[in-house]
Design a protein around this motif. Structure first.
Motif, PDB file in Angstrom:
ATOM      1  N   LEU A   1       0.831  -1.257  -0.020  1.00 28.80           N
ATOM      2  CA  LEU A   1       0.135   0.048   0.247  1.00 28.80           C
ATOM      3  C   LEU A   1       0.909   1.158  -0.033  1.00 28.80           C
ATOM      4  CD1 LEU A   1      -2.763   1.175   0.085  1.00 28.80           C
ATOM      5  CD2 LEU A   1      -2.842   0.995   2.807  1.00 28.80           C
ATOM      6  N   GLY A   2       1.932   1.173   0.664  1.00 29.64           N
ATOM      7  CA  GLY A   2       2.815   2.426   0.885  1.00 29.64           C
ATOM      8  C   GLY A   2       3.596   2.456  -0.607  1.00 29.64           C
ATOM      9  N   THR A   3       3.738   1.376  -1.514  1.00 27.70           N
ATOM     10  CA  THR A   3       4.333   1.543  -2.816  1.00 27.70           C
ATOM     11  C   THR A   3       3.340   1.998  -3.907  1.00 27.70           C
ATOM     12  OG1 THR A   3       5.772  -0.326  -1.932  1.00 27.70           O
ATOM     13  CG2 THR A   3       5.604   0.181  -4.371  1.00 27.70           C
ATOM     14  N   TRP A   4       2.159   1.784  -3.703  1.00 29.39           N
ATOM     15  CA  TRP A   4       1.143   1.986  -4.638  1.00 29.39           C
ATOM     16  C   TRP A   4       0.020   2.976  -4.287  1.00 29.39           C
ATOM     17  CZ3 TRP A   4      -3.349   0.539  -3.389  1.00 29.39           C
ATOM     18  CH2 TRP A   4      -3.713  -0.458  -2.663  1.00 29.39           C
ATOM     19  N   GLY A   5      -0.207   3.240  -3.017  1.00 28.30           N
ATOM     20  CA  GLY A   5      -1.315   3.701  -2.511  1.00 28.30           C
ATOM     21  C   GLY A   5      -1.076   5.378  -3.044  1.00 28.30           C
ATOM     22  N   PHE A   6      -1.646   5.930  -4.225  1.00 24.95           N
ATOM     23  CA  PHE A   6      -1.782   7.204  -4.497  1.00 24.95           C
ATOM     24  C   PHE A   6      -3.251   7.757  -3.915  1.00 24.95           C
ATOM     25  CE2 PHE A   6       1.342   5.820  -7.479  1.00 24.95           C
ATOM     26  CZ  PHE A   6       2.368   6.888  -7.392  1.00 24.95           C
ATOM     27  N   GLY A   7      -3.284   9.299  -3.979  1.00 30.63           N
ATOM     28  CA  GLY A   7      -4.600   9.686  -3.570  1.00 30.63           C
ATOM     29  C   GLY A   7      -4.887  10.406  -2.317  1.00 30.63           C
ATOM     30  N   GLY A   8      -3.861  10.431  -1.444  1.00 28.97           N
ATOM     31  CA  GLY A   8      -3.945  11.164   0.026  1.00 28.97           C
ATOM     32  C   GLY A   8      -4.484  10.322   0.903  1.00 28.97           C
ATOM     33  N   PRO A   9      -4.460  10.890   2.262  1.00 29.41           N
ATOM     34  CA  PRO A   9      -5.182  10.336   3.435  1.00 29.41           C
ATOM     35  C   PRO A   9      -6.486   9.645   3.196  1.00 29.41           C
ATOM     36  CG  PRO A   9      -5.059  12.737   3.739  1.00 29.41           C
ATOM     37  CD  PRO A   9      -4.293  12.443   2.499  1.00 29.41           C
ATOM     38  N   VAL A  10      -7.457  10.387   2.540  1.00 29.78           N
ATOM     39  CA  VAL A  10      -8.785   9.779   2.459  1.00 29.78           C
ATOM     40  C   VAL A  10      -8.788   8.772   1.665  1.00 29.78           C
ATOM     41  CG1 VAL A  10     -11.052  10.507   1.653  1.00 29.78           C
ATOM     42  CG2 VAL A  10      -9.791  11.925   2.631  1.00 29.78           C
ATOM     43  N   ALA A  11      -8.138   8.448   0.489  1.00 33.36           N
ATOM     44  CA  ALA A  11      -7.964   7.365  -0.365  1.00 33.36           C
ATOM     45  C   ALA A  11      -7.484   6.198   0.457  1.00 33.36           C
ATOM     46  CB  ALA A  11      -7.484   7.530  -1.556  1.00 33.36           C
ATOM     47  N   LEU A  12      -6.280   6.498   1.028  1.00 36.05           N
ATOM     48  CA  LEU A  12      -5.471   5.472   1.733  1.00 36.05           C
ATOM     49  C   LEU A  12      -6.205   4.658   2.905  1.00 36.05           C
ATOM     50  CD1 LEU A  12      -1.953   7.232   2.036  1.00 36.05           C
ATOM     51  CD2 LEU A  12      -2.771   5.179   0.567  1.00 36.05           C
TER      52      LEU A  12
ATOM     53  N   ARG B   1     -11.707  -1.220   2.663  1.00 37.02           N
ATOM     54  CA  ARG B   1     -11.851  -1.983   1.534  1.00 37.02           C
ATOM     55  C   ARG B   1     -11.037  -3.375   1.576  1.00 37.02           C
ATOM     56  NH1 ARG B   1      -9.554  -0.469  -3.805  1.00 37.02           N
ATOM     57  NH2 ARG B   1      -7.879  -1.253  -2.871  1.00 37.02           N
ATOM     58  N   ASP B   2      -9.904  -3.217   1.668  1.00 33.27           N
ATOM     59  CA  ASP B   2      -9.024  -4.537   1.802  1.00 33.27           C
ATOM     60  C   ASP B   2      -8.776  -5.352   3.021  1.00 33.27           C
ATOM     61  OD1 ASP B   2      -8.321  -3.730  -0.822  1.00 33.27           O
ATOM     62  OD2 ASP B   2      -6.585  -2.634  -0.112  1.00 33.27           O
ATOM     63  N   LEU B   3      -9.102  -4.667   4.136  1.00 36.97           N
ATOM     64  CA  LEU B   3      -8.684  -5.505   5.199  1.00 36.97           C
ATOM     65  C   LEU B   3      -9.854  -5.728   6.132  1.00 36.97           C
ATOM     66  CD1 LEU B   3      -5.541  -3.553   6.851  1.00 36.97           C
ATOM     67  CD2 LEU B   3      -5.667  -5.386   5.198  1.00 36.97           C
ATOM     68  N   VAL B   4     -11.088  -4.916   5.965  1.00 32.71           N
ATOM     69  CA  VAL B   4     -12.285  -5.067   6.755  1.00 32.71           C
ATOM     70  C   VAL B   4     -13.176  -5.902   5.725  1.00 32.71           C
ATOM     71  CG1 VAL B   4     -14.375  -4.023   7.890  1.00 32.71           C
ATOM     72  CG2 VAL B   4     -12.001  -3.146   8.098  1.00 32.71           C
ATOM     73  N   GLU B   5     -13.260  -5.198   4.660  1.00 30.09           N
ATOM     74  CA  GLU B   5     -14.441  -6.067   3.662  1.00 30.09           C
ATOM     75  C   GLU B   5     -13.989  -7.133   3.186  1.00 30.09           C
ATOM     76  OE1 GLU B   5     -17.359  -2.338   2.564  1.00 30.09           O
ATOM     77  OE2 GLU B   5     -15.275  -2.755   1.200  1.00 30.09           O
ATOM     78  N   LYS B   6     -12.850  -7.214   2.493  1.00 29.26           N
ATOM     79  CA  LYS B   6     -12.369  -8.203   1.517  1.00 29.26           C
ATOM     80  C   LYS B   6     -11.500  -9.433   2.351  1.00 29.26           C
ATOM     81  CE  LYS B   6     -11.448  -5.867  -2.791  1.00 29.26           C
ATOM     82  NZ  LYS B   6     -10.579  -5.674  -4.163  1.00 29.26           N
TER      83      LYS B   6
ATOM     84  N   TYR C   1      -8.784   2.539   1.263  1.00 32.38           N
ATOM     85  CA  TYR C   1      -8.128   1.358   0.805  1.00 32.38           C
ATOM     86  C   TYR C   1      -8.156   0.069   1.914  1.00 32.38           C
ATOM     87  CZ  TYR C   1      -6.501   3.853  -3.543  1.00 32.38           C
ATOM     88  OH  TYR C   1      -6.573   4.634  -4.656  1.00 32.38           O
ATOM     89  N   MET C   2      -7.664   0.643   2.911  1.00 28.90           N
ATOM     90  CA  MET C   2      -7.434  -0.163   4.080  1.00 28.90           C
ATOM     91  C   MET C   2      -8.841  -0.896   4.795  1.00 28.90           C
ATOM     92  SD  MET C   2      -4.781   1.942   6.628  1.00 28.90           S
ATOM     93  CE  MET C   2      -3.618   2.967   5.856  1.00 28.90           C
TER      94      MET C   2
ATOM     95  N   GLN D   1      -1.568   6.903  10.984  1.00 29.78           N
ATOM     96  CA  GLN D   1      -1.627   6.586  12.353  1.00 29.78           C
ATOM     97  C   GLN D   1      -2.591   5.228  12.349  1.00 29.78           C
ATOM     98  OE1 GLN D   1      -2.767  10.480  13.922  1.00 29.78           O
ATOM     99  NE2 GLN D   1      -1.540   9.679  15.782  1.00 29.78           N
ATOM    100  N   LEU D   2      -3.509   5.467  11.332  1.00 28.51           N
ATOM    101  CA  LEU D   2      -4.561   4.207  11.184  1.00 28.51           C
ATOM    102  C   LEU D   2      -3.612   2.963  10.866  1.00 28.51           C
ATOM    103  CD1 LEU D   2      -7.423   3.267  11.218  1.00 28.51           C
ATOM    104  CD2 LEU D   2      -7.495   3.665   8.704  1.00 28.51           C
ATOM    105  N   ALA D   3      -2.880   2.837  10.228  1.00 25.92           N
ATOM    106  CA  ALA D   3      -2.175   1.864   9.728  1.00 25.92           C
ATOM    107  C   ALA D   3      -1.368   1.234  11.097  1.00 25.92           C
ATOM    108  CB  ALA D   3      -1.156   2.026   8.756  1.00 25.92           C
TER     109      ALA D   3
END
Length: 392
Positions: free
Chosen positions: A26-37, A43-48, A40-41, A74-76
């Motif tokens: 995520l740190g490598t391809w996670g573009f879009g700023g804090p709201v997007a990041l 979507r990937d960690l809770v839902e998927k 992603y977390m 901080q969330l990470a």
């Protein structure tokens, strides 16, 4: 046995190294700023993957909003802490930040080596103008999401924006005063009338946690960036006006052009926006300057997440704490909005850059899901074309 939160299962459905690998990616391809990041977390960690429960994710988001520090980082860290405690939070935090740190060091090396070459000046000529548009849109989104129609928060927003424009820096007392004002007006602590101090504890601890008096032992760069990193509420963009006041005006480490370029570098790399401190540190004092600046920025964020995590479930929803956060957030958004004017005066130098900034705002307004790195890449190409015409 692994200690877990009240909402987690006794045995997590993933290993620590799986989570570390995910955060590294995520740190490598996670573009879009804090709201997007943070999206992603979820979507990937809770839902998927269902590695993190909904309640643990929400608690992590609340803590990240409450404490100073870049939201996504901080969330990470908190999600790493959920099942694997301090070791998990530490490894996950490093994995999330490391890729973007390496990228800004590499860009810093190229910038230092080739900064005088016309093509690099041309790239940042376009990117710097686009960054103003991106920050303006981010400020708008933060304002509509966090302030809404609240008159008190709008007043705080206006004062903070005005102070930022007038002083050309972030005034920390405005942040703390805003938090205290909303806290006292909307959730007055019982000790005011009944001599009790429980509700007073969190804002008081937050104040003393930010005291920079002992940071001078770490050296000038470490001390300054640790201080700066302790006042980033919610969005990494909140650090921009603060850094401008110190890096450009107080210490004169960078000039106006270099500072705008540093913000642009943070925009074109994935991961947290706050990683711009690593680029600034590199320009000031090479590789170790980057290491010290980045570490000093993220260590407060790490501590403000790990240390209160065990107690947050019990106290995080108290009205006094929620009100304090509302006030600080409104002041932070006001400072970001003021920074648009302050930095824009340095980046918008002619009709071409003004047009680029306005087009950026218009494009992001029209295409709300358009990735910001795409906008920056197009702006870089525009800079290559327009810079020779503006500087024959």
């Amino acid at each position: 046995m692994i200690e877990t939160s009240s909402n987690a299962t006794a045995t997590p459905g993933y290993t620590l190294w799986q989570l570390v690998r995910y955060m590294l990616a995520l740190g490598t391809w996670g573009f879009g700023g804090p709201v997007a990041l943070v999206g992603y977390m979820y979507r990937d960690l809770v839902e998927k993957r269902v590695w993190i429960s909904e309640s643990d994710y929400k608690e992590g988001m609340a803590l990240a909003q409450l404490m100073p520090g870049p939201l996504a980082a901080q969330l990470a860290i908190y999600l790493g802490y959920v099942h694997y405690r301090v070791v998990g939070g530490t490894l996950v935090g490093i994995a999330f930040v490391l890729p973007s740190f390496l990228m800004v060091v590499a860009i810093g090396a190229a910038y230092t080596a080739f900064g005088g070459i016309a093509w690099m000046q041309a790239v940042f000529y376009g990117v710097g103008a686009a960054v103003i548009g991106i920050i303006a849109m981010s400020a708008y989104k933060l304002t509509t999401k966090n302030i809404g129609k609240d008159r008190l928060l709008w007043a705080i927003f206006a004062v903070s924006a005005g102070v930022t424009v007038i002083t050309r820096s972030e005034v920390i007392w405005v942040f703390l005063g805003a938090g205290a004002l909303v806290w006292l007006l909307r959730a007055p602590p019982r000790w005011l009338s009944r001599g009790q101090v429980n509700d007073f504890a969190a804002p008081l601890l937050a104040f003393f946690a930010m005291d920079p008096l002992d940071w001078h032992k770490l050296g000038q760069i470490g001390a300054y960036f640790a201080y700066a990193g302790s006042f980033v509420f919610g969005s990494g963009l909140a650090i921009v006006p603060f850094l401008y006041g110190g890096v450009v005006q107080d210490y004169h480490w960078l000039n106006d052009r270099q500072f705008v370029d540093a913000v642009a570098v943070a925009m074109i790399t994935p991961g947290p926006v706050v990683i711009t401190t690593g680029f600034i540190g590199f320009l000031v004092s090479g590789f170790w300057g980057a290491v010290v600046a980045a570490a000093a920025t993220f260590i407060p964020c790490y501590l403000f997440t790990i240390l209160p995590a065990p107690y947050f479930k019990k106290h995080g929803k108290r009205p006094g704490i929620v009100a304090f956060v509302d006030g600080v957030t409104a002041a932070a958004i006001g400072a970001i909005s003021g920074a648009v004017i302050v930095i824009g005066q340095r980046s918008i130098t002619d009709l071409a850059t003004a047009a680029l900034a306005l087009v950026t705002v218009a494009v992001l307004w029209r295409f709300k899901k358009l990735p910001e790195p795409v906008v920056v890449a197009v702006a870089a190409l525009a800079g290559l074309l327009l810079y020779p015409l503006a500087h024959p």
